[in-house]
Design an enzyme around this catalytic site. Structure first.
Site, PDB file in Angstrom:
ATOM      1  N   ASN A 109      22.396  32.173  55.100  1.00  0.00           N
ATOM      2  CA  ASN A 109      23.621  32.508  55.846  1.00  0.00           C
ATOM      3  C   ASN A 109      24.617  31.355  55.873  1.00  0.00           C
ATOM      4  O   ASN A 109      25.815  31.568  55.697  1.00  0.00           O
ATOM      5  CB  ASN A 109      23.268  32.940  57.271  1.00  0.00           C
ATOM      6  CG  ASN A 109      22.438  34.214  57.295  1.00  0.00           C
ATOM      7  OD1 ASN A 109      22.237  34.838  56.259  1.00  0.00           O
ATOM      8  ND2 ASN A 109      21.947  34.595  58.469  1.00  0.00           N
ATOM      9  N   THR A 154      73.080  46.774  51.447  1.00  0.00           N
ATOM     10  CA  THR A 154      72.247  47.213  52.575  1.00  0.00           C
ATOM     11  C   THR A 154      72.171  48.726  52.450  1.00  0.00           C
ATOM     12  O   THR A 154      73.111  49.347  51.946  1.00  0.00           O
ATOM     13  CB  THR A 154      72.841  46.844  53.957  1.00  0.00           C
ATOM     14  OG1 THR A 154      74.002  47.641  54.201  1.00  0.00           O
ATOM     15  CG2 THR A 154      73.219  45.360  54.056  1.00  0.00           C
ATOM     16  N   HIS A 155      71.071  49.296  52.864  1.00  0.00           N
ATOM     17  CA  HIS A 155      70.860  50.756  52.727  1.00  0.00           C
ATOM     18  C   HIS A 155      71.033  51.218  51.285  1.00  0.00           C
ATOM     19  O   HIS A 155      71.415  52.367  51.042  1.00  0.00           O
ATOM     20  CB  HIS A 155      71.821  51.546  53.624  1.00  0.00           C
ATOM     21  CG  HIS A 155      71.837  51.099  55.052  1.00  0.00           C
ATOM     22  ND1 HIS A 155      71.023  51.654  56.026  1.00  0.00           N
ATOM     23  CD2 HIS A 155      72.563  50.131  55.665  1.00  0.00           C
ATOM     24  CE1 HIS A 155      71.258  51.054  57.180  1.00  0.00           C
ATOM     25  NE2 HIS A 155      72.187  50.118  56.999  1.00  0.00           N
ATOM     26  N   SER A 278      56.381  53.957  25.553  1.00  0.00           N
ATOM     27  CA  SER A 278      55.904  55.288  25.906  1.00  0.00           C
ATOM     28  C   SER A 278      55.206  55.884  24.698  1.00  0.00           C
ATOM     29  O   SER A 278      55.562  55.586  23.560  1.00  0.00           O
ATOM     30  CB  SER A 278      57.094  56.158  26.309  1.00  0.00           C
ATOM     31  OG  SER A 278      56.817  57.527  26.066  1.00  0.00           O
ATOM     32  N   LYS A 284      61.737  54.316  24.653  1.00  0.00           N
ATOM     33  CA  LYS A 284      61.450  53.728  25.958  1.00  0.00           C
ATOM     34  C   LYS A 284      60.941  52.286  25.908  1.00  0.00           C
ATOM     35  O   LYS A 284      60.103  51.927  25.093  1.00  0.00           O
ATOM     36  CB  LYS A 284      60.409  54.577  26.683  1.00  0.00           C
ATOM     37  CG  LYS A 284      60.936  55.937  27.096  1.00  0.00           C
ATOM     38  CD  LYS A 284      61.773  55.862  28.340  1.00  0.00           C
ATOM     39  CE  LYS A 284      60.883  56.000  29.556  1.00  0.00           C
ATOM     40  NZ  LYS A 284      61.635  55.759  30.768  1.00  0.00           N
ATOM     41  N   ASN A 286      59.633  50.055  29.040  1.00  0.00           N
ATOM     42  CA  ASN A 286      59.394  50.208  30.475  1.00  0.00           C
ATOM     43  C   ASN A 286      58.953  48.915  31.163  1.00  0.00           C
ATOM     44  O   ASN A 286      58.235  48.113  30.567  1.00  0.00           O
ATOM     45  CB  ASN A 286      58.333  51.288  30.701  1.00  0.00           C
ATOM     46  CG  ASN A 286      58.774  52.639  30.170  1.00  0.00           C
ATOM     47  OD1 ASN A 286      59.941  52.995  30.284  1.00  0.00           O
ATOM     48  ND2 ASN A 286      57.848  53.371  29.582  1.00  0.00           N
ATOM     49  N   GLU A 291      56.029  47.079  37.773  1.00  0.00           N
ATOM     50  CA  GLU A 291      55.475  48.173  38.583  1.00  0.00           C
ATOM     51  C   GLU A 291      54.066  47.824  39.063  1.00  0.00           C
ATOM     52  O   GLU A 291      53.685  48.126  40.202  1.00  0.00           O
ATOM     53  CB  GLU A 291      55.480  49.468  37.769  1.00  0.00           C
ATOM     54  CG  GLU A 291      56.906  49.971  37.531  1.00  0.00           C
ATOM     55  CD  GLU A 291      57.033  50.946  36.374  1.00  0.00           C
ATOM     56  OE1 GLU A 291      58.149  51.440  36.150  1.00  0.00           O
ATOM     57  OE2 GLU A 291      56.037  51.212  35.681  1.00  0.00           O
ATOM     58  N   TYR A 318      24.473  37.163  62.004  1.00  0.00           N
ATOM     59  CA  TYR A 318      24.588  37.654  60.630  1.00  0.00           C
ATOM     60  C   TYR A 318      24.142  39.106  60.519  1.00  0.00           C
ATOM     61  O   TYR A 318      23.186  39.522  61.177  1.00  0.00           O
ATOM     62  CB  TYR A 318      23.739  36.795  59.679  1.00  0.00           C
ATOM     63  CG  TYR A 318      23.789  37.315  58.260  1.00  0.00           C
ATOM     64  CD1 TYR A 318      24.836  36.968  57.418  1.00  0.00           C
ATOM     65  CD2 TYR A 318      22.824  38.213  57.785  1.00  0.00           C
ATOM     66  CE1 TYR A 318      24.914  37.479  56.129  1.00  0.00           C
ATOM     67  CE2 TYR A 318      22.893  38.720  56.497  1.00  0.00           C
ATOM     68  CZ  TYR A 318      23.940  38.351  55.675  1.00  0.00           C
ATOM     69  OH  TYR A 318      24.019  38.867  54.405  1.00  0.00           O
ATOM     70  N   GLN A 323      27.945  40.811  53.512  1.00  0.00           N
ATOM     71  CA  GLN A 323      27.889  40.625  52.060  1.00  0.00           C
ATOM     72  C   GLN A 323      29.070  41.338  51.390  1.00  0.00           C
ATOM     73  O   GLN A 323      29.591  40.885  50.374  1.00  0.00           O
ATOM     74  CB  GLN A 323      26.563  41.186  51.551  1.00  0.00           C
ATOM     75  CG  GLN A 323      26.400  41.156  50.053  1.00  0.00           C
ATOM     76  CD  GLN A 323      24.964  41.476  49.661  1.00  0.00           C
ATOM     77  OE1 GLN A 323      24.072  40.672  49.902  1.00  0.00           O
ATOM     78  NE2 GLN A 323      24.730  42.636  49.089  1.00  0.00           N
ATOM     79  N   LYS A 326      32.745  39.848  50.252  1.00  0.00           N
ATOM     80  CA  LYS A 326      33.036  39.002  49.086  1.00  0.00           C
ATOM     81  C   LYS A 326      33.998  39.682  48.117  1.00  0.00           C
ATOM     82  O   LYS A 326      34.969  39.069  47.660  1.00  0.00           O
ATOM     83  CB  LYS A 326      31.739  38.638  48.356  1.00  0.00           C
ATOM     84  CG  LYS A 326      31.006  37.486  49.008  1.00  0.00           C
ATOM     85  CD  LYS A 326      29.806  37.013  48.207  1.00  0.00           C
ATOM     86  CE  LYS A 326      28.673  38.012  48.293  1.00  0.00           C
ATOM     87  NZ  LYS A 326      27.369  37.403  47.954  1.00  0.00           N
TER      88      LYS A 326
HETATM   89  N1  ARG Z   1      23.944  37.710  49.568  1.00  0.00           N
HETATM   90  C1  ARG Z   1      23.954  37.529  50.977  1.00  0.00           C
HETATM   91  C2  ARG Z   1      25.376  37.604  51.539  1.00  0.00           C
HETATM   92  O1  ARG Z   1      26.301  37.453  50.808  1.00  0.00           O
HETATM   93  C3  ARG Z   1      23.389  36.206  51.295  1.00  0.00           C
HETATM   94  C4  ARG Z   1      22.895  36.090  52.699  1.00  0.00           C
HETATM   95  C5  ARG Z   1      21.657  36.897  52.866  1.00  0.00           C
HETATM   96  N2  ARG Z   1      21.102  36.666  54.172  1.00  0.00           N
HETATM   97  C6  ARG Z   1      20.246  37.477  54.764  1.00  0.00           C
HETATM   98  N3  ARG Z   1      19.874  37.155  55.944  1.00  0.00           N
HETATM   99  N4  ARG Z   1      19.832  38.583  54.209  1.00  0.00           N
HETATM  100  O2  ARG Z   1      25.552  37.847  52.705  1.00  0.00           O
END
Ligand code: ARG
Length: 395
Positions: A109, A154-155, A278, A284, A286, A291, A318, A323, A326
């Site tokens: 953790n 504006t607008h 296109s 075209k 583009n 975008e 935790y 997880q 990420k």
């Molecule tokens: N891959 C886990 C995460 O990103 C790592 C931590 C896992 N910890 C646990 N107590 N299971 O959170």
């Protein structure tokens, strides 16, 4: 074998499900986890928990992981669960007992928190640089065509006279605000969670948290170990918020460029090399690039909402939910960096059609100026406003 193996087999489906996409996502954390693992091992050696020979073996093995990672050859298997386990497996295979000792005084953790923090610090540095390059590209275009007059809207209706310098200058100034937000975000991220373990510290062992923080280049230690866990996802959502602020500017600028580049206005000229074609209409060219920049803002807004949602309603401490913070972090950072890069390229090669801009400077844009000329001669503003305004009724 998992780190928590106690001699029973985990159901295959559950194993795959709980691992999720970590073996792929965690690849970008390998180098940071190795750095933190080395500093942690050095601390253990100082406390007499690793011998000099063991530390040396770990140092070499960690360097080998970094080398393999640089060549894209360090494997994180599904059976490993994540980068932390993959590294410990490698260290144990290479260094035997020293590998089995390295997890003393830490938990995955605080390990994952530390690796992500180091990654964020690195990427915030990269975003800072890219923001500066983007600003440089704006400044270069202002240098080339800043004096060209341009209707201010504006607008989406003609309002007052402006110039290319005034228009693009707004993005320059906004990018300085984004930089201020980046520095503030960096201050939050620049705190070491290492040594907080699972959120409740480590019993019996004197963990030198200040020492590891210093060695990793963190400005300070995150003191309350449970707060380190609370900050997982909270800090990430701050980083992602910064991304949305930067992408907001790029979204606006992209909208302007798309509109100003329309045949009907033609203030901005996108060279062929920036335009995609296109499959059916041969003529075209583009502005797909703009975008997509425009759309990325919305994508990252979604990532911000996703991240903030994942971390809510959990009891302190935790949870595996964390997880899943990420991916939104990585997607947001990648999107921001690539959008800044591509916008710098676009700005570097677009042109301003001075003739079209000047032709658009129609009479109505000067109505306010005319009213103020009357004010200068002593007419009260409201009377001057009406006097000039009458000319535009029914036009
Ligand atoms: N891959 C886990 C995460 O990103 C790592 C931590 C896992 N910890 C646990 N107590 N299971 O959170």
């Amino acid at each position: 074998m998992t780190l928590w193996d106690k001699g029973y087999a985990l159901d295959e489906t559950v194993a795959r499900f709980t691992v999720q996409n970590d073996p792929v996502l965690d690849r970008r954390l390998v180098r940071y986890d190795c750095r933190a693992s080395l500093v942690h091992a050095e601390m253990l050696a100082r406390q007499g928990l690793l011998s000099a020979a063991e530390l040396d073996a770990l140092r070499q093995a960690l360097a080998e992981i970094v080398r393999q990672d640089e060549q894209g050859a360090f494997a994180i298997r599904t059976a490993d669960e994540d980068v932390h386990t993959a590294i410990e497996r490698f260290l144990t295979e290479r260094c035997g007992e020293a590998g089995r000792k390295i997890h003393t005084a830490r938990s995955r953790n605080d390990q994952v928190l530390t690796a992500i923090r180091l990654y964020e610090k690195h990427e915030l540095g990269a975003i800072r640089q890219k923001l500066a390059s983007f600003r440089g590209a704006l400044a270069e275009l202002i240098g080339r065509s800043g004096d060209v007059p341009l209707p201010g809207y504006t607008h989406m209706r003609r309002a007052m006279p402006a110039s290319v310098a005034l228009w693009l200058g707004c993005f320059v100034e906004s990018s300085f605000d984004d930089e201020r937000l980046l520095e503030a975000t960096l201050q939050l991220v620049d705190q070491s969670p290492l040594g907080t373990a699972a959120g409740f510290g480590v019993p019996l062992i004197d963990v030198d948290r200040a020492g590891t923080a210093r060695a990793l280049g963190f400005a300070r230690v995150q003191s309350n170990p449970l707060y380190a866990q609370l900050s997982r996802g909270k800090l990430e959502s701050t980083v992602v918020h910064l991304c949305t602020q930067i992408l907001f500017d790029l979204n606006r600028l992209a909208s302007d460029l798309i509109l100003f580049g329309m045949t009907e206005l033609g203030f901005v000229v996108l060279p062929d090399a920036l335009c995609t074609g296109s499959s059916i209409m041969p003529q075209k060219k583009n502005p797909d690039v703009l975008e997509l920049v425009r759309a990325k803002y919305h994508v990252v807004l979604g990532e911000e909402a996703k991240l903030k949602g994942i971390i809510g309603n959990l009891m302190s401490g935790y949870h595996r939910d964390l997880q899943l913070t990420k991916e939104p972090l990585f997607v947001s950072i990648d999107s921001t960096e690539e959008c800044l890069d591509v916008m710098a390229v676009v700005l570097g090669s677009i042109g301003i059609d001075e003739q079209r801009c000047r032709a658009a400077m129609s009479d109505e844009l000067y109505a306010t100026e005319r009213a103020y000329a009357l004010v200068q001669q002593g007419t009260p503003f409201r009377d001057a406003y009406r006097q000039i305004g009458r000319r535009f009724v029914g036009r």
